[in-house]
Design a protein around this motif. Sequence first.
Motif, PDB file in Angstrom:
ATOM      1  N   LEU A  55       0.834  -1.201   0.000  1.00 50.11           N
ATOM      2  CA  LEU A  55       0.000   0.000   0.000  1.00 50.11           C
ATOM      3  C   LEU A  55       0.871   1.254   0.000  1.00 50.11           C
ATOM      4  O   LEU A  55       0.624   2.191  -0.758  1.00 50.11           O
ATOM      5  CB  LEU A  55      -0.924  -0.002   1.219  1.00 50.11           C
ATOM      6  CG  LEU A  55      -1.844   1.199   1.370  1.00 50.11           C
ATOM      7  CD1 LEU A  55      -2.894   1.211   0.258  1.00 50.11           C
ATOM      8  CD2 LEU A  55      -2.520   1.175   2.735  1.00 50.11           C
ATOM      9  N   TYR A  56       1.903   1.266   0.836  1.00 52.60           N
ATOM     10  CA  TYR A  56       2.814   2.405   0.912  1.00 52.60           C
ATOM     11  C   TYR A  56       3.507   2.628  -0.429  1.00 52.60           C
ATOM     12  O   TYR A  56       3.587   3.763  -0.911  1.00 52.60           O
ATOM     13  CB  TYR A  56       3.840   2.168   2.022  1.00 52.60           C
ATOM     14  CG  TYR A  56       4.783   3.323   2.232  1.00 52.60           C
ATOM     15  CD1 TYR A  56       4.378   4.453   2.934  1.00 52.60           C
ATOM     16  CD2 TYR A  56       6.077   3.283   1.738  1.00 52.60           C
ATOM     17  CE1 TYR A  56       5.239   5.518   3.129  1.00 52.60           C
ATOM     18  CE2 TYR A  56       6.944   4.342   1.932  1.00 52.60           C
ATOM     19  CZ  TYR A  56       6.531   5.454   2.633  1.00 52.60           C
ATOM     20  OH  TYR A  56       7.386   6.502   2.815  1.00 52.60           O
ATOM     21  N   GLU A  57       3.994   1.556  -1.051  1.00 50.66           N
ATOM     22  CA  GLU A  57       4.665   1.658  -2.349  1.00 50.66           C
ATOM     23  C   GLU A  57       3.719   2.233  -3.411  1.00 50.66           C
ATOM     24  O   GLU A  57       4.108   3.094  -4.189  1.00 50.66           O
ATOM     25  CB  GLU A  57       5.176   0.285  -2.810  1.00 50.66           C
ATOM     26  CG  GLU A  57       6.300  -0.263  -1.984  1.00 50.66           C
ATOM     27  CD  GLU A  57       7.616   0.478  -2.162  1.00 50.66           C
ATOM     28  OE1 GLU A  57       7.866   1.035  -3.249  1.00 50.66           O
ATOM     29  OE2 GLU A  57       8.390   0.518  -1.193  1.00 50.66           O
ATOM     30  N   GLU A  58       2.475   1.760  -3.410  1.00 51.30           N
ATOM     31  CA  GLU A  58       1.496   2.255  -4.385  1.00 51.30           C
ATOM     32  C   GLU A  58       1.171   3.726  -4.157  1.00 51.30           C
ATOM     33  O   GLU A  58       1.025   4.490  -5.104  1.00 51.30           O
ATOM     34  CB  GLU A  58       0.220   1.420  -4.324  1.00 51.30           C
ATOM     35  CG  GLU A  58       0.383   0.037  -4.898  1.00 51.30           C
ATOM     36  CD  GLU A  58      -0.909  -0.762  -4.834  1.00 51.30           C
ATOM     37  OE1 GLU A  58      -1.992  -0.176  -5.035  1.00 51.30           O
ATOM     38  OE2 GLU A  58      -0.823  -1.979  -4.589  1.00 51.30           O
ATOM     39  N   ALA A  59       1.047   4.116  -2.900  1.00 50.32           N
ATOM     40  CA  ALA A  59       0.747   5.515  -2.590  1.00 50.32           C
ATOM     41  C   ALA A  59       1.915   6.413  -3.002  1.00 50.32           C
ATOM     42  O   ALA A  59       1.707   7.509  -3.521  1.00 50.32           O
ATOM     43  CB  ALA A  59       0.431   5.683  -1.110  1.00 50.32           C
ATOM     44  N   CYS A  60       3.133   5.940  -2.797  1.00 56.34           N
ATOM     45  CA  CYS A  60       4.314   6.709  -3.226  1.00 56.34           C
ATOM     46  C   CYS A  60       4.337   6.839  -4.745  1.00 56.34           C
ATOM     47  O   CYS A  60       4.607   7.916  -5.276  1.00 56.34           O
ATOM     48  CB  CYS A  60       5.607   6.042  -2.751  1.00 56.34           C
ATOM     49  SG  CYS A  60       5.943   6.242  -1.003  1.00 56.34           S
ATOM     50  N   ALA A  61       4.072   5.745  -5.430  1.00 59.17           N
ATOM     51  CA  ALA A  61       4.088   5.744  -6.890  1.00 59.17           C
ATOM     52  C   ALA A  61       3.018   6.676  -7.465  1.00 59.17           C
ATOM     53  O   ALA A  61       3.215   7.288  -8.516  1.00 59.17           O
ATOM     54  CB  ALA A  61       3.898   4.329  -7.421  1.00 59.17           C
ATOM     55  N   ALA A  62       1.904   6.802  -6.758  1.00 62.75           N
ATOM     56  CA  ALA A  62       0.808   7.660  -7.231  1.00 62.75           C
ATOM     57  C   ALA A  62       1.094   9.143  -6.989  1.00 62.75           C
ATOM     58  O   ALA A  62       0.487   9.999  -7.618  1.00 62.75           O
ATOM     59  CB  ALA A  62      -0.498   7.267  -6.554  1.00 62.75           C
TER      60      ALA A  62
END
Length: 98
Positions: free
Chosen positions: A39-46
């Motif tokens: 979730l953290y990785e996806e939020a950073c990528a977004a």
Amino acid sequence: MMTSSILDADVKEFCIHVMKKLIEKTQKDENKTINKNDLYEEACAASNGIGAFDSSNITLKNRVFQELFTRGHIRQGNSPEEIKITDVGKNYPEYLDT
């Protein structure tokens, strides 16, 4: 002193990013478990542009999840790496798209 204020603002801002992504992934289902690292990785990528967040910033990651746990917006799932959204989190006005 200034660094602390900026970091606090970053934590608040990123809590919003993470929770919006969690709401999207769980569809507000309190029983659905999500891996907090993914979730953290996806939020950073977004995040992008000048306000982008670096996924290697472990201090920010830890503070964001600690803040969300403390507020009662998320709870631990079946393992330390898993989280679930709470009723408070899924209905918190700052996380809802207007």
